[in-house]
Design an enzyme around this catalytic site. Structure first.
Site, PDB file in Angstrom:
ATOM      1  N   SER A  39       0.272   3.377   4.095  1.00  0.00           N
ATOM      2  CA  SER A  39       1.137   2.827   3.652  1.00  0.00           C
ATOM      3  C   SER A  39       2.910   3.013   4.102  1.00  0.00           C
ATOM      4  O   SER A  39       2.863   1.277   3.762  1.00  0.00           O
ATOM      5  CB  SER A  39       1.761   3.064   2.271  1.00  0.00           C
ATOM      6  OG  SER A  39       1.855   4.378   2.280  1.00  0.00           O
ATOM      7  N   LYS A 107       8.250   5.514   0.875  1.00  0.00           N
ATOM      8  CA  LYS A 107       8.186   4.002   0.271  1.00  0.00           C
ATOM      9  C   LYS A 107       9.736   3.816   1.354  1.00  0.00           C
ATOM     10  O   LYS A 107      10.615   5.029   0.837  1.00  0.00           O
ATOM     11  CB  LYS A 107       7.632   3.707  -0.650  1.00  0.00           C
ATOM     12  CG  LYS A 107       6.292   3.755  -0.981  1.00  0.00           C
ATOM     13  CD  LYS A 107       5.379   3.477  -1.168  1.00  0.00           C
ATOM     14  CE  LYS A 107       4.643   3.587  -1.451  1.00  0.00           C
ATOM     15  NZ  LYS A 107       3.186   3.740  -0.650  1.00  0.00           N
TER      16      LYS A 107
END
Length: 268
Positions: A39, A107
């Site tokens: 990701s 993230k």
């Protein structure tokens, strides 16, 4: 004073002392973290092993590693023993997954309290609530009386990209929304009739997205992350290997910031 130091040294040399010292470091200073998915490609790679700086945004309430048992009450009702700075726009952050707090995610923080986020077929757009050096000369879009800037992180952070795959994040959001699933953004119509997704970030919350925009489960799907779930930020990579167990020597010992700068220079 000398006798106290000698006793402390002797204690730390014992098994019990060494164990306690390690726990104190894990609780308050740093903890190991492994990148398990793609990701955050191409900023962080699958197989990167890094240390997390746990005091970057205050001191989180200590938990026992692996089993994640909380050792102290949440006196401040914000997940931290000591409050600290909040994540800034553009920071890469380690946090607890809101739907399962025992799981840690990594993230990039793309929006803070007061910011508004739009997600269209083209990608991310942000209306900043305050001055930001991420405002540039990139494309803009008007919605709800606000000016939204097209993904300002693409130009600043070389790993941010929109990989082409069979089902983009935008298509996934549409499918989930039309199936009645709960997602982290509200479906809206733009002035030209196009479908988009919109949300306003609440105070002390942060909108987290993977740099690999089309291959990331993030705030677009499950909402912004409150400060109480923030753990820290990546410190440096202490080990890295690929799927074939080849060691990536060039990444070991590097901070994320230095890798981004190196990547940018190579692209220039």
């Amino acid at each position: 004073m000398k006798s106290i130091l000698l006793k402390l040294y002797s204690f730390l040399n014992s098994w019990v002392g060494a164990f306690i010292a390690v726990l104190l470091v894990v609780f308050f200073v740093t903890q190991a973290f492994v990148i398990p998915s793609g990701s955050m490609l191409n900023t962080l790679l699958i197989g990167d092993n890094l240390f997390v700086k746990k005091y970057s945004y205050g001191i989180p309430i200590p938990t026992l590693p692996w089993i994640e048992w909380q050792l102290l009450p949440d006196f401040n009702q914000n997940g931290h023993l000591i409050e600290g700075e909040r994540p800034k726009r553009g920071d890469i952050v380690i946090f607890r997954y809101p739907n399962e707090p025992k799981i840690h995610f990594v993230k990039r923080n793309v929006a803070i309290g007061g910011d508004e986020v739009l997600y269209t077929e083209k990608g991310l757009w942000i209306a900043f609530s305050s001055d930001s050096d991420y405002k540039g000369d990139q494309e803009t879009l008007e919605f709800g009386g606000k000016t939204f800037y097209y993904d300002p992180y693409v130009m600043r952070h070389n790993g941010v990209h929109y990989a082409e795959n069979s089902l983009s994040a935008f298509e996934q959001l549409i499918a989930l929304s039309h199936n009645g699933e709960k997602i982290g953004m509200k479906e809206v119509l733009l002035g030209n009739g196009e479908i988009a997704f919109h949300t306003t970030i609440e105070e002390d919350e942060f909108f987290m997205m993977g740099d690999n925009r089309n291959n990331s489960s993030d705030s677009r799907f499950w909402g912004a992350v409150p400060y109480r779930l923030i753990i820290g930020k990546p410190w440096f990579i202490y080990f890295s290997w690929d799927d074939d167990f080849n060691v990536r020597w060039q990444r070991i010992g590097k901070t994320v910031e230095s890798l981004e700068k190196q990547s940018y220079k190579e692209e220039s």
